[in-house]
Design an enzyme around this catalytic site. Structure first.
Site, mmCIF file in Angstrom:
data_model
loop_
_atom_site.group_PDB
_atom_site.id
_atom_site.type_symbol
_atom_site.label_atom_id
_atom_site.label_comp_id
_atom_site.label_asym_id
_atom_site.label_seq_id
_atom_site.Cartn_x
_atom_site.Cartn_y
_atom_site.Cartn_z
ATOM 1 N N CYS A 1 13.228 10.099 8.037
ATOM 2 C CA CYS A 1 12.969 9.795 9.452
ATOM 3 C C CYS A 1 14.249 9.901 10.271
ATOM 4 C CB CYS A 1 12.364 8.408 9.569
ATOM 5 S SG CYS A 1 13.244 7.178 8.621
ATOM 6 N N LYS B 1 0.869 -1.187 0.000
ATOM 7 C CA LYS B 1 0.000 0.000 0.000
ATOM 8 C C LYS B 1 0.904 1.235 0.000
ATOM 9 C CE LYS B 1 -2.210 3.281 2.075
ATOM 10 N NZ LYS B 1 -1.906 4.635 1.493
ATOM 11 N N GLU C 1 8.507 1.355 11.605
ATOM 12 C CA GLU C 1 9.651 2.260 11.460
ATOM 13 C C GLU C 1 9.051 3.649 11.457
ATOM 14 O OE1 GLU C 1 11.945 4.612 10.507
ATOM 15 O OE2 GLU C 1 12.214 3.827 8.475
HETATM 16 P P1 NAP Z 1 1.421 8.827 7.794
HETATM 17 O O1 NAP Z 1 0.053 9.384 7.994
HETATM 18 O O2 NAP Z 1 2.050 8.095 8.894
HETATM 19 O O3 NAP Z 1 1.343 7.925 6.458
HETATM 20 C C1 NAP Z 1 2.204 6.850 6.159
HETATM 21 C C2 NAP Z 1 1.438 5.766 5.446
HETATM 22 O O4 NAP Z 1 0.393 5.269 6.296
HETATM 23 C C3 NAP Z 1 0.726 6.212 4.173
HETATM 24 O O5 NAP Z 1 0.699 5.138 3.265
HETATM 25 C C4 NAP Z 1 -0.662 6.530 4.674
HETATM 26 O O6 NAP Z 1 -1.625 6.493 3.662
HETATM 27 C C5 NAP Z 1 -0.872 5.428 5.670
HETATM 28 N N1 NAP Z 1 -1.852 5.752 6.706
HETATM 29 C C6 NAP Z 1 -2.290 6.966 7.088
HETATM 30 N N2 NAP Z 1 -3.181 6.849 8.083
HETATM 31 C C7 NAP Z 1 -3.316 5.534 8.333
HETATM 32 C C8 NAP Z 1 -4.096 4.779 9.263
HETATM 33 N N3 NAP Z 1 -4.918 5.367 10.130
HETATM 34 N N4 NAP Z 1 -3.975 3.436 9.256
HETATM 35 C C9 NAP Z 1 -3.138 2.820 8.393
HETATM 36 N N5 NAP Z 1 -2.387 3.490 7.490
HETATM 37 C C10 NAP Z 1 -2.475 4.822 7.467
HETATM 38 O O7 NAP Z 1 2.407 9.956 7.369
HETATM 39 P P2 NAP Z 1 2.050 11.293 6.573
HETATM 40 O O8 NAP Z 1 0.683 11.786 6.946
HETATM 41 O O9 NAP Z 1 2.344 11.023 5.173
HETATM 42 O O10 NAP Z 1 3.126 12.283 7.189
HETATM 43 C C11 NAP Z 1 2.888 12.840 8.479
HETATM 44 C C12 NAP Z 1 4.171 12.879 9.258
HETATM 45 O O11 NAP Z 1 4.671 11.561 9.415
HETATM 46 C C13 NAP Z 1 5.312 13.605 8.583
HETATM 47 O O12 NAP Z 1 5.236 14.978 8.767
HETATM 48 C C14 NAP Z 1 6.486 12.988 9.259
HETATM 49 O O13 NAP Z 1 6.721 13.620 10.489
HETATM 50 C C15 NAP Z 1 6.064 11.561 9.498
HETATM 51 N N6 NAP Z 1 6.629 10.626 8.481
HETATM 52 C C16 NAP Z 1 7.591 9.787 8.871
HETATM 53 C C17 NAP Z 1 8.156 8.929 7.942
HETATM 54 C C18 NAP Z 1 9.257 7.989 8.296
HETATM 55 O O14 NAP Z 1 10.027 7.637 7.428
HETATM 56 N N7 NAP Z 1 9.340 7.516 9.513
HETATM 57 C C19 NAP Z 1 7.726 8.932 6.624
HETATM 58 C C20 NAP Z 1 6.693 9.798 6.260
HETATM 59 C C21 NAP Z 1 6.154 10.641 7.211
HETATM 60 P P3 NAP Z 1 -2.030 7.858 2.918
HETATM 61 O O15 NAP Z 1 -0.843 8.292 2.185
HETATM 62 O O16 NAP Z 1 -3.151 7.419 2.062
HETATM 63 O O17 NAP Z 1 -2.463 8.822 4.001
#
Ligand code: NAP
Ligand code: MG
Length: 512
Positions: A295, A185, A261
């Site tokens: 991250c 996904k 992660e």
């Molecule tokens: P996120 O909400 O954690 O999204 C990551 C993945 O999870 C995406 O595929 C997202 O799908 C999915 N997802 C979102 N809500 C979910 C839920 N309730 N249950 C299961 N899967 C879900 O991250 P983001 O909103 O893209 O970014 C927000 C913050 O996360 C960033 O500002 C950053 O601080 C952090 N982040 C961390 C990493 C890392 O490498 N650790 C990577 C990205 C972001 P959708 O794309 O469809 O929402």
């Protein structure tokens, strides 16, 4: 037609070895980060499509040949997938740069070759015989004991947007190397390179049907459905700590295996004896690589007080050397952030840093780039005089923002470094490797780089302490995280005599 166009034209969801549209016809438009130009229309899957994907992956695992395919055959397939990426490396790099907005140069030199290297590493690991002998034992019986590793089953793999191709490969390689079936996904903003990869794998007919499935759609709907689905055996997730927490809760119902992660607030510790010129460039690489959207980014820089102003002056001078611009221009070092909403989040943090009294010494806001009107470009930003209690030192910003703080002793530096809910990475800058290792050992983080940053090695475990995650990816540990452990006990003599049964339960029959 090229691989991406084929996938999109055929509906965009890959289920049970076939392309199809979302059951309810849902679609979403994907745009280029820098220009807003449309890049394609993908499917927007719903819960019903999750059920279809799980059924396909379940059947391929429970009744298909894949879990029993020899490791050497899986190794051949992983090498063949690596070849597919290599043969189209320029196209993968360009698509990544267009969709996410990362500089093309970085996609060419990091994302694509590292994806290939990762697959080849796991091809080698797939050939290891999944067998561990145990010592001979005669207690509680004379027996031959060994440990066998088996695939876990159906793995849901939920990806973030910051390294779309690399993350897809990080998840797929160990899962396939060990004989699992997969539902991938991608993040909603950046699904295209994963779609292109799956399409290339499909065209080459490398995997039995149902082994690899791909769903695009909103995480809050289909991500949650996957994490809670009774037919899913493992969830592997990379993204925010908040969503990681939610996934862990959903997975608990059926005691799914979980690898998480999550976020970070990694410190870069400059020790007093460091080569300051090297350290400053390294700190800038640590924080601004991938536009700060990593991250493990080194977002807190700890500087010995005696070098504090000199380091700040040098950071401010060297940051001017970075070019923010069109991701497709090979001179660009930093592209736009993935989206306007991510940029708005970063701007809120910058405003917060000012409000809480940090000293802004570089950047601080949006930049306009000609020809890239839709791009959310933020100047590389540096705050000095940050306290570790400030919001910009505690929370993950995920943008080009560095927080610099002074320290008076090594123990104080280590205390500040560890005073965080996160524990993903850290960097230590010093000429004295022994001293640096001493510091590295006292830092509560899953990876510590000495005189470097970001170098994630396919053979080395990667993951977080504390709220930065659960479990490890990469290397042998990352591969074993896709296996169940089975102990097989073989009674060696098959005699009636000497059985423990007769001492503790059954009286022996006459003549035994
Ligand atoms: P996120 O909400 O954690 O999204 C990551 C993945 O999870 C995406 O595929 C997202 O799908 C999915 N997802 C979102 N809500 C979910 C839920 N309730 N249950 C299961 N899967 C879900 O991250 P983001 O909103 O893209 O970014 C927000 C913050 O996360 C960033 O500002 C950053 O601080 C952090 N982040 C961390 C990493 C890392 O490498 N650790 C990577 C990205 C972001 P959708 O794309 O469809 O929402
Ligand atoms: Mg989110």
């Amino acid at each position: 037609m090229d691989d991406l166009a084929t996938a999109l034209a055929a509906g965009g969801l890959y289920l049970d070895g076939r392309w199809c549209a979302a059951g309810d016809g849902g679609q979403a438009q994907i745009v280029e980060a820098a220009t807003g130009a449309p890049l394609g229309t993908v499917a927007r899957a719903s819960r019903h499509d999750v059920d279809r994907a799980v059924a396909a992956a379940r059947a391929a695992f429970d009744r298909g040949p894949w879990p029993h395919t020899p490791g050497r055959e899986r190794a051949r397939i992983l090498h063949a997938i690596a070849d597919l990426i290599e043969h189209q490396s320029a196209a993968f790099a360009e698509l990544e740069a267009r969709n996410l907005g990362v500089p093309l140069r970085k996609a060419m030199f990091v994302d694509v070759p590292m994806a290939v290297e990762h697959l080849r590493t796991f091809a080698e690991l797939a050939r290891l015989h999944p067998y561990e002998p145990l010592p001979w034992t005669d207690m509680p019986s004379v027996s031959w004991n060994f440990v066998w590793r088996e695939p876990i089953g159906v793995c849901a793999q939920i990806l973030p947007w910051n390294y779309p191709l690399l993350m897809a490969v990080w998840k797929l390689a160990p899962a396939l190397a060990t004989g699992n079936t997969v539902i991938l996904k991608p993040a909603s903003a950046t699904p295209l390179t994963a779609l292109m990869l799956v399409s290339a794998i499909d065209r080459a007919a490398l995997l039995p049907r149902g082994v690899l499935n791909l769903l695009t759609g909103p995480g809050v709907e289909i991500g949650e459905a996957l994490a809670g689905h009774a037919g899913v055996d493992k969830v592997s997730f990379t993204g925010s700590t908040a969503v990681g927490r939610r996934i862990m809760a959903l997975a608990s119902d059926t005691i799914k295996r979980v690898t998480l992660e999550l976020g970070g607030k990694s410190p870069s510790l400059i020790l007093p004896d460091a080569d300051l010129d090297l350290a400053v460039d390294g700190v800038l690489f640590g924080v601004y690589f991938n536009g700060g959207q990593s991250c493990e980014a080194g977002t807190r820089c700890l500087v010995p007080r005696e070098h504090y102003e000199a380091v700040i002056a040098r950071l401010v001078r060297r940051v001017q050397a970075l070019t923010v611009g069109d991701p497709l221009d090979l001179a660009t070092d930093i592209g736009p952030l993935v989206s306007a909403s991510q940029a708005a989040t970063v701007e809120r943090y910058i405003a917060n840093g000012l409000a809480e009294g940090a000293r802004l010494v570089a950047g601080g806001g949006r930049i306009a780039v000609p020809g890239c009107a839709a791009g959310a470009f933020i100047a590389p930003t540096i705050f000095a005089d940050v306290h570790n209690q400030m919001t910009i030192a505690r929370e993950e910003i995920f943008g080009p923002v560095l927080a610099v703080m002074p320290y008076d002793s090594i123990s104080e530096a280590i205390e500040i470094a560890n005073a965080s809910p996160y524990g993903l990475g850290a960097a230590v800058w010093s000429r004295d490797i022994q001293a640096a290792i001493e510091v590295a050992r006292r830092i509560r983080a899953g990876t510590v780089w000495i005189n470097d940053h970001h170098l994630i090695v396919p053979h080395a475990p990667f993951g977080g302490y504390k709220q930065s995650g659960l479990g490890r990816e990469h290397g042998l540990q990352g591969m074993l995280a896709y296996t169940e452990t089975k102990h097989i006990h073989v009674d060696l003599f098959q005699r009636r005599q000497g059985r423990i049964w007769w001492d503790v339960l059954l009286p022996p029959e006459d003549g035994a």
